[in-house]
Enzyme design. Structure first.
Site, PDB file in Angstrom:
ATOM      1  N   THR A   1     -12.869   4.767  -2.437  1.00  0.00           N
ATOM      2  CA  THR A   1     -12.866   5.645  -1.269  1.00  0.00           C
ATOM      3  C   THR A   1     -12.370   7.048  -1.619  1.00  0.00           C
ATOM      4  O   THR A   1     -12.481   7.952  -0.793  1.00  0.00           O
ATOM      5  CB  THR A   1     -11.982   5.050  -0.161  1.00  0.00           C
ATOM      6  OG1 THR A   1     -10.878   4.431  -0.792  1.00  0.00           O
ATOM      7  CG2 THR A   1     -12.740   4.035   0.658  1.00  0.00           C
TER       8      THR A   1
ATOM      9  N   GLU B   1      -2.560  -0.473  -9.331  1.00  0.00           N
ATOM     10  CA  GLU B   1      -2.538   0.899  -8.800  1.00  0.00           C
ATOM     11  C   GLU B   1      -3.406   1.859  -9.615  1.00  0.00           C
ATOM     12  O   GLU B   1      -3.428   1.783 -10.836  1.00  0.00           O
ATOM     13  CB  GLU B   1      -1.107   1.448  -8.861  1.00  0.00           C
ATOM     14  CG  GLU B   1      -0.409   1.541  -7.549  1.00  0.00           C
ATOM     15  CD  GLU B   1      -1.023   2.508  -6.551  1.00  0.00           C
ATOM     16  OE1 GLU B   1      -1.860   3.333  -6.935  1.00  0.00           O
ATOM     17  OE2 GLU B   1      -0.642   2.438  -5.374  1.00  0.00           O
ATOM     18  N   ASP B   2      -4.079   2.795  -8.933  1.00  0.00           N
ATOM     19  CA  ASP B   2      -4.855   3.819  -9.650  1.00  0.00           C
ATOM     20  C   ASP B   2      -4.185   5.191  -9.613  1.00  0.00           C
ATOM     21  O   ASP B   2      -4.659   6.117 -10.263  1.00  0.00           O
ATOM     22  CB  ASP B   2      -6.261   3.956  -9.044  1.00  0.00           C
ATOM     23  CG  ASP B   2      -6.216   4.597  -7.674  1.00  0.00           C
ATOM     24  OD1 ASP B   2      -5.428   4.126  -6.829  1.00  0.00           O
ATOM     25  OD2 ASP B   2      -6.943   5.578  -7.441  1.00  0.00           O
TER      26      ASP B   2
ATOM     27  N   SER C   1      -1.085  -0.356   0.833  1.00  0.00           N
ATOM     28  CA  SER C   1      -1.824   0.910   0.880  1.00  0.00           C
ATOM     29  C   SER C   1      -1.132   1.923   1.766  1.00  0.00           C
ATOM     30  O   SER C   1      -0.579   1.576   2.803  1.00  0.00           O
ATOM     31  CB  SER C   1      -3.232   0.645   1.431  1.00  0.00           C
ATOM     32  OG  SER C   1      -3.881   1.865   1.731  1.00  0.00           O
ATOM     33  N   ALA C   2      -1.219   3.202   1.362  1.00  0.00           N
ATOM     34  CA  ALA C   2      -0.653   4.287   2.175  1.00  0.00           C
ATOM     35  C   ALA C   2      -1.562   4.643   3.342  1.00  0.00           C
ATOM     36  O   ALA C   2      -1.175   5.383   4.238  1.00  0.00           O
ATOM     37  CB  ALA C   2      -0.479   5.524   1.291  1.00  0.00           C
TER      38      ALA C   2
ATOM     39  N   ARG D   1      -1.481  11.180   4.187  1.00  0.00           N
ATOM     40  CA  ARG D   1      -2.399  12.171   4.756  1.00  0.00           C
ATOM     41  C   ARG D   1      -1.755  13.549   4.900  1.00  0.00           C
ATOM     42  O   ARG D   1      -2.303  14.560   4.481  1.00  0.00           O
ATOM     43  CB  ARG D   1      -2.912  11.679   6.114  1.00  0.00           C
ATOM     44  CG  ARG D   1      -4.090  12.468   6.619  1.00  0.00           C
ATOM     45  CD  ARG D   1      -4.561  11.945   7.970  1.00  0.00           C
ATOM     46  NE  ARG D   1      -4.827  10.507   7.945  1.00  0.00           N
ATOM     47  CZ  ARG D   1      -5.006   9.769   9.033  1.00  0.00           C
ATOM     48  NH1 ARG D   1      -4.947  10.321  10.228  1.00  0.00           N
ATOM     49  NH2 ARG D   1      -5.221   8.470   8.924  1.00  0.00           N
TER      50      ARG D   1
ATOM     51  N   LYS E   1      -4.303  11.655  -4.730  1.00  0.00           N
ATOM     52  CA  LYS E   1      -4.483  10.206  -4.799  1.00  0.00           C
ATOM     53  C   LYS E   1      -3.171   9.473  -4.554  1.00  0.00           C
ATOM     54  O   LYS E   1      -2.157   9.787  -5.181  1.00  0.00           O
ATOM     55  CB  LYS E   1      -5.073   9.800  -6.150  1.00  0.00           C
ATOM     56  CG  LYS E   1      -6.523  10.200  -6.275  1.00  0.00           C
ATOM     57  CD  LYS E   1      -7.165   9.617  -7.516  1.00  0.00           C
ATOM     58  CE  LYS E   1      -8.625  10.042  -7.567  1.00  0.00           C
ATOM     59  NZ  LYS E   1      -9.254   9.691  -8.840  1.00  0.00           N
TER      60      LYS E   1
ATOM     61  N   ASN F   1      -6.174   3.875   7.505  1.00  0.00           N
ATOM     62  CA  ASN F   1      -7.537   3.381   7.713  1.00  0.00           C
ATOM     63  C   ASN F   1      -7.819   2.103   6.932  1.00  0.00           C
ATOM     64  O   ASN F   1      -8.970   1.651   6.882  1.00  0.00           O
ATOM     65  CB  ASN F   1      -8.553   4.448   7.275  1.00  0.00           C
ATOM     66  CG  ASN F   1      -8.498   5.684   8.163  1.00  0.00           C
ATOM     67  OD1 ASN F   1      -8.738   5.591   9.366  1.00  0.00           O
ATOM     68  ND2 ASN F   1      -8.162   6.823   7.587  1.00  0.00           N
TER      69      ASN F   1
ATOM     70  N   ASP G   1      -3.176  -1.994  -4.393  1.00  0.00           N
ATOM     71  CA  ASP G   1      -3.507  -0.769  -3.680  1.00  0.00           C
ATOM     72  C   ASP G   1      -4.981  -0.923  -3.282  1.00  0.00           C
ATOM     73  O   ASP G   1      -5.718  -1.683  -3.918  1.00  0.00           O
ATOM     74  CB  ASP G   1      -3.307   0.420  -4.636  1.00  0.00           C
ATOM     75  CG  ASP G   1      -3.811   1.714  -4.046  1.00  0.00           C
ATOM     76  OD1 ASP G   1      -3.476   1.993  -2.881  1.00  0.00           O
ATOM     77  OD2 ASP G   1      -4.552   2.438  -4.742  1.00  0.00           O
ATOM     78  N   LEU G   2      -5.402  -0.244  -2.233  1.00  0.00           N
ATOM     79  CA  LEU G   2      -6.792  -0.399  -1.766  1.00  0.00           C
ATOM     80  C   LEU G   2      -7.708   0.707  -2.317  1.00  0.00           C
ATOM     81  O   LEU G   2      -8.643   0.431  -3.066  1.00  0.00           O
ATOM     82  CB  LEU G   2      -6.807  -0.404  -0.226  1.00  0.00           C
ATOM     83  CG  LEU G   2      -8.176  -0.526   0.441  1.00  0.00           C
ATOM     84  CD1 LEU G   2      -8.822  -1.874   0.140  1.00  0.00           C
ATOM     85  CD2 LEU G   2      -8.038  -0.344   1.961  1.00  0.00           C
ATOM     86  N   ASP G   3      -7.391   1.958  -1.936  1.00  0.00           N
ATOM     87  CA  ASP G   3      -8.237   3.096  -2.324  1.00  0.00           C
ATOM     88  C   ASP G   3      -8.167   3.319  -3.832  1.00  0.00           C
ATOM     89  O   ASP G   3      -7.104   3.632  -4.354  1.00  0.00           O
ATOM     90  CB  ASP G   3      -7.772   4.378  -1.604  1.00  0.00           C
ATOM     91  CG  ASP G   3      -7.903   4.280  -0.096  1.00  0.00           C
ATOM     92  OD1 ASP G   3      -8.941   3.779   0.374  1.00  0.00           O
ATOM     93  OD2 ASP G   3      -6.978   4.703   0.622  1.00  0.00           O
TER      94      ASP G   3
ATOM     95  N   LYS H   1       4.385   6.647  -1.110  1.00  0.00           N
ATOM     96  CA  LYS H   1       4.519   6.528  -2.559  1.00  0.00           C
ATOM     97  C   LYS H   1       4.814   7.922  -3.118  1.00  0.00           C
ATOM     98  O   LYS H   1       4.266   8.878  -2.591  1.00  0.00           O
ATOM     99  CB  LYS H   1       3.208   6.006  -3.170  1.00  0.00           C
ATOM    100  CG  LYS H   1       2.790   4.628  -2.652  1.00  0.00           C
ATOM    101  CD  LYS H   1       1.356   4.303  -3.093  1.00  0.00           C
ATOM    102  CE  LYS H   1       0.872   3.013  -2.434  1.00  0.00           C
ATOM    103  NZ  LYS H   1      -0.535   2.692  -2.712  1.00  0.00           N
TER     104      LYS H   1
HETATM  105  C1  BG6 Z   1      -4.163   6.504   0.000  1.00  0.00           C
HETATM  106  C2  BG6 Z   1      -5.146   7.435  -0.677  1.00  0.00           C
HETATM  107  O1  BG6 Z   1      -4.521   5.179  -0.241  1.00  0.00           O
HETATM  108  O2  BG6 Z   1      -4.134   6.741   1.410  1.00  0.00           O
HETATM  109  C3  BG6 Z   1      -4.816   8.875  -0.334  1.00  0.00           C
HETATM  110  O3  BG6 Z   1      -5.099   7.245  -2.083  1.00  0.00           O
HETATM  111  C4  BG6 Z   1      -4.770   9.044   1.174  1.00  0.00           C
HETATM  112  O4  BG6 Z   1      -5.775   9.726  -0.912  1.00  0.00           O
HETATM  113  C5  BG6 Z   1      -3.769   8.054   1.784  1.00  0.00           C
HETATM  114  O5  BG6 Z   1      -4.380  10.375   1.523  1.00  0.00           O
HETATM  115  C6  BG6 Z   1      -3.697   8.143   3.312  1.00  0.00           C
HETATM  116  O6  BG6 Z   1      -4.918   7.738   3.827  1.00  0.00           O
HETATM  117  P1  BG6 Z   1      -5.371   7.889   5.346  1.00  0.00           P
HETATM  118  O7  BG6 Z   1      -6.632   7.053   5.407  1.00  0.00           O
HETATM  119  O8  BG6 Z   1      -4.283   7.314   6.192  1.00  0.00           O
HETATM  120  O9  BG6 Z   1      -5.601   9.329   5.609  1.00  0.00           O
HETATM  121 MG    MG Z   2      -5.194   4.353  -4.784  1.00  0.00          MG
END
Ligand code: BG6
Ligand code: MG
Length: 215
Positions: A17, A169-170, A114-115, A49, A45, A118, A9-11, A145
């Site tokens: 982030t 994963e966090d 990652s979800a 979005r 988390k 960005n 996972d990234l964030d 997820k």
């Molecule tokens: C996940 C984050 O990686 O991405 C969430 O943990 C976030 O908090 C989700 O809502 C969607 O991200 P983005 O950048 O597409 O709004």
């Molecule tokens: Mg995460």
């Protein structure tokens, strides 16, 4: 296990982030006239979005039309993008680069799962895209997820069976997604919150390949 691939996972795993997501969501809540705390933010988390916006609105007890929700999500994202466009490689979390290099040096393949829509921008800013064979982000998936789609797609693009993959994963929703996909999962963060994971560590610094093979 027979370890062939690692999906990150990234964030919250490679970069923190979550603090920028929180600041942007909080600004939206401020504008809408209610309080949004860091504790409220935990539930966002790993969540997509639009699903995050739904949770935020329910915290404020606010109802909005679909068109208004689109505008609010875009507003939040514009603030978030302002934060991440200033990110630097110094924001890569401890142990990440070292672990990725070690895995790759012994032929274990690596992916981002990652979800976030960005994710590409963040990886560009921190300059480590080349450490991943595959990048699956929010643009490539339909189900957020805890649905396992993002990780199953990662395994598929790596060409590796899910049972030979470990996910890092966090988020609680992310741990559930990894397990639902038939993968092992290392939780990054709080032991109690991530108790379903096969192993929970505070960050990536003490992860060894031996520890992963024992999962
Ligand atoms: C996940 C984050 O990686 O991405 C969430 O943990 C976030 O908090 C989700 O809502 C969607 O991200 P983005 O950048 O597409 O709004
Ligand atoms: Mg995460």
């Amino acid at each position: 296990m027979e370890l062939k691939g690692c999906i990150f996972d990234l964030d919250g795993v490679i970069v923190d982030t979550a603090k920028y997501h929180f600041l942007a969501w909080k600004r939206l809540a401020d504008e809408l006239g209610f309080e949004f705390t860091e504790e409220n933010n935990e539930a966002l988390k790993g969540v997509s979005r639009m699903a995050s916006l739904e949770i935020l609105l329910s915290v404020g007890g606010i109802k909005k039309s679909t068109a208004e929700k689109e505008l609010l999500a875009t507003r939040k994202n514009n603030w978030y993008v302002e934060f991440i466009s200033k990110m630097t490689p110094e924001e890569i979390l401890p142990g990440s680069v070292e672990l990725l290099r070690r895995l790759r040096s012994v032929g274990i393949h690596t992916a981002i799962g990652s979800a976030s829509k960005n994710a590409g921008m963040i990886l560009d800013r921190i300059g480590i895209s080349q450490l991943f064979d595959v990048i699956v982000d929010g643009h490539k998936i339909a189900h957020a997820k805890p649905d396992p789609e993002v990780f199953l797609k990662g395994a598929e693009e790596l060409g590796i069976a899910p049972s030979c993959c470990v996910v890092f994963e966090d988020a609680v929703a992310g741990v559930e997604a990894a397990l639902a996909g038939g993968m092992k999962c290392v939780g990054i963060g709080d032991k109690n919150r991530l108790s379903k994971a096969d192993l929970v560590v505070p960050d990536l610094t003490d992860i060894t390949i031996e520890k992963l093979r024992k999962l």
